[in-house]
Design an enzyme around this catalytic site. Sequence first.
Site, PDB file in Angstrom:
ATOM      1  N   HIS A 223       0.838  -1.072  -0.235  1.00  0.00           N
ATOM      2  CA  HIS A 223       0.103   0.033  -0.183  1.00  0.00           C
ATOM      3  C   HIS A 223       0.897   1.280   0.120  1.00  0.00           C
ATOM      4  O   HIS A 223       2.166   1.122   0.726  1.00  0.00           O
ATOM      5  CB  HIS A 223      -0.983  -0.118   1.111  1.00  0.00           C
ATOM      6  CG  HIS A 223      -1.995   1.027   1.173  1.00  0.00           C
ATOM      7  ND1 HIS A 223      -1.972   2.354   1.659  1.00  0.00           N
ATOM      8  CD2 HIS A 223      -3.360   0.771   0.870  1.00  0.00           C
ATOM      9  CE1 HIS A 223      -3.019   2.857   1.156  1.00  0.00           C
ATOM     10  NE2 HIS A 223      -4.067   2.000   0.906  1.00  0.00           N
TER      11      HIS A 223
ATOM     12  N   ASP B 144      -7.902  -4.135  -0.368  1.00  0.00           N
ATOM     13  CA  ASP B 144      -8.333  -4.372  -1.826  1.00  0.00           C
ATOM     14  C   ASP B 144      -8.338  -5.838  -2.246  1.00  0.00           C
ATOM     15  O   ASP B 144      -9.349  -6.239  -3.021  1.00  0.00           O
ATOM     16  CB  ASP B 144      -7.647  -3.466  -2.727  1.00  0.00           C
ATOM     17  CG  ASP B 144      -7.792  -1.947  -2.316  1.00  0.00           C
ATOM     18  OD1 ASP B 144      -8.882  -1.712  -2.517  1.00  0.00           O
ATOM     19  OD2 ASP B 144      -7.134  -1.034  -2.505  1.00  0.00           O
TER      20      ASP B 144
END
Length: 436
Positions: A313, A371
């Site tokens: 991330h 995600d």
Amino acid sequence: MSASEEAVTGTTASIKIGANSADLPILKGTLGPEVVDIRRLTTDLGVFTFDPGYGETASCESKITFIDGEKGILLHRGYPIDQLAEHASYPEVIYLLLNGELPNKQQHETFVNTLTNHTLLHEQIRNFFNGYRRDAHPMAILCGTVGALSAFYPDANDISRPESRELSAMRLIAKIPTIAAWAYKYTIGEPFVYPRNDLNYAENFLSMMFARPSEPYKVNPVLARAMNRILILHADHEQNASTSTVRLAGSTGANPFACIAAGIAALWGPAHGGANEAVLKMLGQIGSKENIPSFIEKVKDKNSGVKLMGFGHRVYKNFDPRAKIMQATCHEVLTELGIKDDPLLDLAVELEKIALSDDYFVKRKLYPNVDFYSGIILKAMGIPTSMFTVLFAVARTTGWTSQWKEMIEEPGQRISRPRQLYTGSDRRDFTALDKR
């Protein structure tokens, strides 16, 4: 905008450019690194700062969300995200982000009733959907319809009144699941399903998405709990691109419906809200478990251009704190639905297992992020990839609205006006067309 008194440390940073120097105040928040206040930099030294993408710039003061990417921490009003996702309902988190504190029982009951009473859409809004093509992307429908809400609620334009801001916030957060679900129903040619006051926020959204007038629909409690967590985990994420867009638009005094529509447009970008859709596309390209080893080798080869989507991330340099909750939720949903023979989902589980045990990814802290798991969950629940970003927007409307409200209510708030480093032509005189 003036920084709050508790943010001022009393110390300064000395900066010298040529023969001129300036002492700039240093501000310190409750958590996080100290911040150099550069608002007098141009006045004192005649220069601007240059920070493309604002990656090293604090664009505002906020009390809503705190992220420490190095330690994998995400707090909403001081509460850890894992505690909220595990124990709170989404309306409790809405109340928290909007008001700063968790509600007591009476406040919660009143708030939920108010939220429930605003889920219906004006009947004329139904006509909007007929103006879109049946193959229109649901995000286009969502963006256009949310922006048009101001035509039905002109009282929202008076953002100077606290009661008007409160009402607009409730309307936005309550109605966006209805708009989103209707956008889905429209694209698949099914009748719209109206909201039900006997269902909670997550249950109601699932009902509007999957119920049909021709048969009774019972919400699966495991799926409802998963949806509640998904909404909480995506409710707010500090000053990201879409939230900053909402604040930028809001600084002009635009009505809140237009501001949230701007946030939806920013979220639409594949680099922002489309990450979980990119995970499923990657899995489709891998094709089968047998191809995972060769795919992993390509990922490790910097020259291949192949990326492992859903891992790592930009903000979190450790494990995404939301991913741990989403991981558990993912396995709960797959078990509940008895999904054991879906090639794509089986592939995702195997990829997760390999990546978590491979030294290359472990050393680089490339753990699965929110995600990766949310895409798998949504697919298992029967939600098409075209709706993934829409669902993200439904959840994030709470954060956008809270951030907008905080900005509007800040003393000394003024229109945002970033500067630039100009590298175009120097001054030159116009030449007539026949002489060029």
